[in-house]
Enzyme design. Structure first.
Site, PDB file in Angstrom:
ATOM      1  N   CYS A 189       0.917  -1.131  -0.117  1.00 47.65           N
ATOM      2  CA  CYS A 189      -0.038   0.000  -0.056  1.00 47.65           C
ATOM      3  C   CYS A 189       0.868   1.137   0.031  1.00 47.65           C
ATOM      4  CB  CYS A 189      -0.843  -0.032   1.268  1.00 47.65           C
ATOM      5  SG  CYS A 189      -1.798   1.508   1.450  1.00 47.65           S
ATOM      6  N   CYS A 320      72.545  -6.799 -17.933  1.00 46.62           N
ATOM      7  CA  CYS A 320      73.047  -7.336 -16.652  1.00 46.62           C
ATOM      8  C   CYS A 320      72.434  -8.536 -16.343  1.00 46.62           C
ATOM      9  CB  CYS A 320      73.108  -6.502 -15.587  1.00 46.62           C
ATOM     10  SG  CYS A 320      73.816  -7.288 -14.097  1.00 46.62           S
TER      11      CYS A 320
END
Length: 515
Positions: A189, A320
């Site tokens: 409602c 390296c």
């Protein structure tokens, strides 16, 4: 409800190797047998009825299921409302609200209602009952609390709770709930702190036919989603529902593959399409692994190595060869993967190839690469069958035109060219199965059963490739009666090899053989 009966015969086979027409996993077995007129079914072992299951042992890979159309779903709800209405002597609309509150568990509803009727009604949103039926009214001196309209002859509406609003505001409220929010089962409602639930009779007084249809559609969806044994068919625009009673705890032992009336096949236990023979949990792991690994696996294999200590994947970003893992700070040589402190000050003095540290690192690296190569072996074949299945679907889209051409050029009837449709369906179904056999095999432990599985996999793969090659022949050759018979035979053989593979795998899963 759609059922597809099959003929079953019991046979014995003492062979320990797979071959046409037999199953390699035991002396007592069940084979699915097909007639020539059944070739239009891509998988005739689906949808056994309860009567069929009583007559013969159900194959391990076949899961009983039912297909319901929207009218069937609506009828089920109506029947249950009528039962509750008759037992509790209440309005059918109120019985529907109670059933939805209890998620359509009629037994629990009746049990709770008999013990605490007022409490149940309040919890379900049916308190504040009055004897008067809701209706549209014109009330003198009425002022709507929503829009504040107070004109004479203003039409208003209130449910049994008595909270009255003008009909226009009520209609806007319901339209927003149904069309905007997709709500239907628990529309309350509009009044603050009122838990009264809107019933279908009240809604019929207020909304249009179009909105009423949307409302009923949403109620049907709620009914299906409230039941664990129901699922909507995932196919686009298909309104059907599948019922299957498989339990989640059994999903590691069975693959609940189902087929809708529309022809779409999917797994009832997860959101994916049919993935037999792989269980749902394995499929989830495989798809996650593919998403995580496949796009970068080839690049990783060619351009990276793993830290000898923590196995983190490392890319060399400079010249390296003295490497330091950013994760565990372990220092090692890029060339031999040995401990850097044992290499002196220059990488080119790396002459400790047989040293223990370097040897162990290389062993770990080799294992890692072997693991990656193993994954790529299965993934590449999985992806290849996935791609082949897409190409087969493209061919299937052209099959109807080919069938029409064949009728025109050879004078064959529509029934006589159905073997092409059957071959197309078999190719798609078997490709889908083969795709998932490679995901399944990736997690399979190596033992005698693995060899049997791989033999079955090989036999199905060879059968599919042979059928695929024949299916793509020019239209002139397809009119040859001998070729037609060959295609029909190979279609039947593909379907049988698929059933053999699935039955073997499902039987082992049911017995608890773990991957």
């Amino acid at each position: 409800m759609i059922y597809r009966p099959v003929k079953v015969r019991v046979a014995t086979c003492s062979a320990c190797r797979p071959h046409a027409g037999s199953v390699p996993w035991g002396p007592r077995l069940t084979l699915i047998e097909f007639d020539e007129e059944d070739f239009d079914e891509p998988d005739p072992d689906f949808g056994l009825s309860a009567k069929d299951l009583d007559r013969a042992k159900r194959p391990a890979h076949v899961i009983p299921f039912k297909v319901f159309e929207p009218s069937d779903i609506q009828r089920q709800q109506e029947d249950m409302m009528d039962e509750v209405n008759m037992i509790l002597d209440m309005r059918k609309e109120d019985a529907a609200i109670l059933l939805r509150y209890f998620r359509w568990n009629k037994e629990r509803l009746l049990e709770d209602y008999m013990d605490h009727p007022d409490k149940v009604l309040e919890a379900a949103g049916l308190s504040n009952n009055s004897s008067a039926l809701p209706k549209l009214e014109t009330t003198p001196d009425f002022v709507c609390d929503i829009c504040c309209e107070d004109e004479q002859g203003l039409e208003s509406f209130a449910m049994k709770c008595g909270h009255r609003y003008c009909a226009d505001c009520y209609r806007h409220y319901l339209a927003q709930k149904i069309r905007g929010e997709g709500e239907a089962a628990r529309i309350q409602c509009p009044a603050n702190n009122c838990a009264r639930i809107l019933d279908s009779r009240s809604l019929d007084l207020l909304v249009t036919q179009e909105l009423r249809g949307r409302y009923q559609y949403l109620l049907n969806r709620t009914y299906v989603e409230d039941k664990d044994i129901f699922k909507w068919c995932p196919a686009p625009d298909c309104p059907n529902v599948i019922e299957c009673s498989i339990k989640k705890k059994d999903l590691d032992k069975v693959v609940p593959a189902v087929e809708c009336q529309c022809g779409y096949r999917f797994c009832f236990g997860c959101p994916n399409a049919d993935h037999q023979p792989a269980p749902c949990g394995l499929v989830k792991r495989w798809l996650k692994k593919c998403a995580d690994d496949s796009e970068t696996a080839n690049w990783i294999s060619a351009n990276t190595k793993e830290c000898p200590k923590c196995s983190s994947t490392i890319e060399k970003n400079g010249g390296c060869n003295h490497m330091t893992c950013r994760k565990c700070k372990y220092e090692f040589c890029w060339m031999c993967m040995g401990l850097w402190s044992e290499h002196g000050t220059s990488w080119y003095n790396c002459n400790r190839f047989e040293e223990k540290s370097g040897s162990e690192a290389r062993d770990a690296q080799a294992k890692s690469r072997t693991s990656l190569e193993r994954y790529l072996h299965y993934y590449n074949r999985y992806a290849n069958h996935e791609q082949s299945a897409k190409l087969d679907r493209d061919i299937a889209n052209k099959t109807e035109k080919k069938m029409i051409q064949l009728q025109t050029t050879s004078g064959m009837s529509w029934i006589e060219v159905q073997y092409l449709h059957s071959a197309s369906q078999a190719l798609q179904t078997c490709r889908q199965t083969l795709k998932w056999t490679y995901a399944f095999a990736f997690y399979l432990a190596r033992n005698n059963l693995t060899e049997i599985f791989e033999d079955n996999q090989k036999d199905l793969e060879m059968a599919v490739e042979n059928l695929s090659e024949m299916f793509e022949k020019p239209i002139q050759e397809l009119s040859d009666p001998k070729l037609k018979v060959d295609i029909m035979d190979k279609t039947s053989y593909c379907n049988k090899r698929r059933v053999i593979l699935l039955e073997d795998t499902a039987d082992n899963l049911a017995k608890g053989v773990r991957h």
